[in-house]
Design an enzyme around this catalytic site. Structure first.
Site, short mmCIF file in Angstrom:
data_model
loop_
_atom_site.label_atom_id
_atom_site.label_comp_id
_atom_site.label_asym_id
_atom_site.label_seq_id
_atom_site.Cartn_x
_atom_site.Cartn_y
_atom_site.Cartn_z
N GLY A 27 0.84 -1.18 0.00
CA GLY A 27 0.00 0.00 0.00
C GLY A 27 0.88 1.23 0.00
CB SER A 28 0.09 4.79 0.38
OG SER A 28 -0.61 4.65 1.62
CD GLU A 30 2.72 -0.97 3.33
OE1 GLU A 30 2.65 -0.51 4.49
OE2 GLU A 30 1.78 -0.88 2.51
CD GLU A 49 -3.59 -7.03 2.50
OE1 GLU A 49 -4.65 -7.60 2.12
OE2 GLU A 49 -3.41 -5.81 2.37
CG HIS A 72 -1.45 -0.93 3.32
ND1 HIS A 72 -0.62 0.15 3.53
CD2 HIS A 72 -2.67 -0.41 3.01
CE1 HIS A 72 -1.31 1.27 3.36
NE2 HIS A 72 -2.55 0.95 3.05
CG HIS A 279 -12.19 -30.81 16.60
ND1 HIS A 279 -12.57 -31.17 15.34
CD2 HIS A 279 -12.50 -29.49 16.69
CE1 HIS A 279 -13.08 -30.14 14.69
NE2 HIS A 279 -13.06 -29.11 15.49
N GLY A 401 -6.36 -25.58 11.86
CA GLY A 401 -7.76 -25.80 11.52
C GLY A 401 -8.38 -24.64 10.78
#
Length: 527
Positions: A27-28, A30, A49, A72, A279, A401
Site C-alpha cells: 500500500g502507500s 510500503e 494479504e 499494509h 477437537h 484448523g
C-alpha cells in the site's frame, strides 16, 4: 540525502540472513521500501494479504529459514490475521513488517494508520514492536529474525512508519544465535531407562519431528525399541513413513478414542507433539491406566500445559541422539501390523467418484518424493488410508484448523522447491478462502498441480453436525456450495484447468496434470 538509510541497512540485513524474497501486497506506506528495488531481490505479489502470509508460510517451512512479509498498515494485518494464526500454530518463522503513517502525522489519527500497531497481531506473534526511532528499525528487524527462529519458532511483527525508510541508519552487525538446546541430562537418562524397561512402548509423532529434521532418528529409535508409532492428532506434517511395519495409524482428536487406541501399552513417548490435541469435549483419563507418559518437545508452553506425564524441553535431534547412544535394550516381539487399506473399485458409469478412489489413483500415479499440501478436512481420514506418505518433507497441512492456508502455502512451497512436483489437494469450500493464489502460481509459472475435491458443500460441517445434536441426515444451513465454476476461475487467473466427472478419464487427466510444466487445476466431482 547521502549516506546509508534505514532501507539500505534493512536490505543488507536480509541479505546477510539469506532472505532475498519479499512476500507482500503493498500500500502507500510500503512504497518507500520498494523504490529502486534491488535486482538481487524478488517481490512475490499476493492479491490479498492472507494469500501473502500463506505463501510466505509455505516458503519458510520449505526453506527452513524465516520468510519476510510486507503488509499494509492495520487493514493489511487484519486481512492477514487468519494465516498469521495458522503460522503461529505451524511454528513457522516469519518476519512481518506492517506499514504505518509518517511519525509526524500519528497524533492526528491520519487515514489508514494503525492505532495500536503492536497490539493488533497479538496473541499470534511471538513479539511485536514499533521502534521509537527510525534508526532503530534495522535493530528491531535483527532482533525479530532471531526471535522468529528461536524454538518454538513463529511469526514476529515490526510496524514501520513510512518516513523511516529514508532516514539515516548505521549498518547492523549481523549476529549468529545458537538455536538448539539440550534437554535435562538426568531426565533424559531416566527416559532411556524407562524405554529399556517397558514391555510395550508406543510413540506419538508430531509435526516438530519433520519440521526439526528428526525423521531418521525417530525411525531408528522406533526400530530399536520395536515401538508402535501413531501420528499425533491434527499434525501438520508427516513424521514417520506410513508404509513402515511399525506405523499404527493416526490418533483422532478425541480423548476417549485416544485412550482406547493406546490401551495395552505401558509407556507412551510423545515426540514433537502436544499431549494431546482435542477437537470436542471429552471425559475420563488422558491415558490408559497402566501407561506412563514421556514428552519430548521443543516448546516449553506445551510442556507446561500437558495434563499428564514427564516433559523434557529441548531440541529433538540432540535428545534422540543421546537415546540412540545407549546400549541396545532387551529384544521385544514386533507389534501387530496395521491392516492394509482396502482396494477401492471404480464407481459404475454415471455415479460420482468416491474420494477414496480418487486418492488411491493419485497414490498410484504420484512420485513418492512429490510434495502434497492438503486442505480438505472432510477428506483427511480417507487420505490417511489411501494416500500414504513415506518420505520426509513430502506432506504439509495446517496445524490450526483455519481455512485459506493450503492454496497459497502450496505456491510458497513450489517457489522454494522448484525441482519437486507440488500437489495442492484442496476442498472446494477451502479453496475459496484464498482462490487468488492461483494467479500468483500462474504469474510465477510454477509447475504445480491443484486438485479440487468438489463435493458441492462444506462437507466437514455436515459430517460433524451429529456431534452437536443434528440427526445423521439432517441438512445444515449454510453449507451448500452449488454452481461454482472452478475451471473458469482457474483459467481466468492464467492456469490450465479441466473438470473430471468419471473414473474412465481420471487417471489420464491426473497423469497429464502431474507432468504439466505450468500450473494446472483439476476440478474433480466427488460424492
Amino acid at each position: 540525502m547521502s549516506g546509508p538509510t534505514v532501507r539500505d541497512a534493512v536490505l543488507a540485513l536480509l541479505r546477510a540472513h539469506g532472505i532475498t524474497t519479499i512476500f507482500g501486497n503493498p500500500g502507500s506506506t510500503e512504497l518507500p521500501l520498494v523504490r529502486n528495488f534491488p535486482p538481487d531481490f524478488r517481490y512475490v505479489l499476493g492479491l490479498q494479504e492472507s494469500v501473502v502470509v500463506g505463501m510466505a508460510d509455505g516458503f519458510a517451512q520449505a526453506t527452513r529459514n524465516a520468510a519476510f512479509v510486507n503488509l499494509h498498515s492495520a487493514a493489511g494485518v487484519g486481512h492477514a490475521m487468519g494465516n498469521l494464526f495458522t503460522a503461529h500454530k505451524n511454528r513457522t518463522p516469519l518476519v512481518v513488517t506492517a506499514g504505518q503513517q509518517a511519525r509526524s502525522m500519528l497524533p492526528f489519527e491520519p487515514f489508514l494508520y494503525s492505532a495500536q500497531a503492536t497490539e493488533l497481531p497479538k496473541p499470534y506473534v511471538k513479539w511485536s514492536c514499533e521502534p521509537a526511532r527510525a534508526e532503530d528499525v534495522p535493530l528491531a528487524l535483527e532482533r525479530g529474525y532471531h526471535v522468529a527462529m528461536q524454538e518454538p519458532r513463529g511469526p514476529v511483527l515490526v510496524s514501520i512508519p513510512a518516513d523511516d525508510w529514508d532516514r539515516p541508519a548505521a549498518p547492523v552487525v549481523v549476529r549468529r544465535v545458537a538455536q538448539t538446546t539440550r534437554p535435562d541430562a538426568a531426565l533424559l537418562a531416566q527416559l532411556g531407562a524407562a524405554l529399556d524397561a517397558c514391555t510395550r512402548p508406543v510413540f506419538v509423532i508430531g509435526a516438530a519431528v519433520d519440521r526439526g529434521g528428526a525423521w531418521d532418528p525417530v525411525v531408528a529409535l522406533a526400530e530399536r525399541h520395536r515401538a508402535r508409532v501413531f501420528a499425533a492428532p491434527m499434525s501438520g506434517r508427516c513424521g514417520f513413513p506410513e508404509d513402515h511395519a511399525l506405523f499404527a495409524g493416526f490418533l483422532p482428536p478425541l480423548r476417549e478414542r485416544i485412550v482406547e487406541l493406546l490401551a495395552g501399552h505401558d509407556l507412551v513417548l510423545s515426540i514433537g507433539a502436544p499431549v494431546f490435541t482435542y477437537h470436542v469435549e471429552g471425559f475420563g483419563p488422558h491415558l490408559p491406566e497402566a501407561a506412563s507418559l514421556w514428552l519430548l518437545t521443543e516448546d516449553p508452553t506445551i510442556a507446561a500445559w500437558a495434563p499428564v506425564g514427564t516433559a523434557l524441553v529441548g531440541g529433538l535431534q540432540p535428545a534422540l541422539a543421546e537415546l540412540l547412544e545407549r546400549p541396545a535394550p532387551p529384544p521385544r516381539d514386533a507389534p501387530p501390523l496395521r491392516s492394509a487399506a482396502p482396494h477401492i473399485a471404480p464407481p459404475p458409469p454415471g455415479e460420482r467418484l468416491s474420494v477414496a478412489f480418487v486418492l488411491q489413483t493419485l497414490a498410484a500415479l504420484r512420485d513418492p518424493a512429490s510434495i502434497v499440501v492438503e486442505e480438505a478436512p472432510s477428506a483427511r481420514t480417507v487420505m490417511q488410508r489411501h494416500l500414504p506418505f513415506t518420505c520426509s518433507e513430502t506432506f504439509y497441512t495446517m496445524c490450526s484448523g483455519g481455512l485459506g492456508w493450503g492454496l497459497p502455502a502450496a505456491v510458497g512451497i513450489a517457489l522454494a522447491r522448484p525441482q519437486a512436483k507440488v500437489i495442492a489437494l484442496i476442498g472446494d469450500g477451502s479453496s475459496l478462502y484464498a482462490i487468488q493464489a492461483l494467479w500468483s502460481a500462474a504469474q510465477l509459472q510454477l509447475p504445480m498441480t491443484f486438485l479440487i475435491l468438489n463435493n458441492g458443500r462444506y462437507a466437514a460441517l455436515q459430517d460433524f453436525a451429529p456431534v452437536f445434536g443434528f440427526a445423521r441426515d439432517e441438512p445444515v444451513p449454510g453449507t451448500a456450495l452449488p454452481d461454482i465454476d472452478f475451471v473458469g476461475l482457474a483459467r481466468a487467473q492464467g492456469c490450465e484447468a479441466q473438470r473430471v466427472k468419471d473414473a474412465a478419464s481420471l487417471a489420464e487427466v491426473l497423469r497429464a496434470a502431474l507432468a504439466a510444466p505450468r500450473p494446472t487445476l483439476i476440478d474433480i466431482e466427488v460424492a
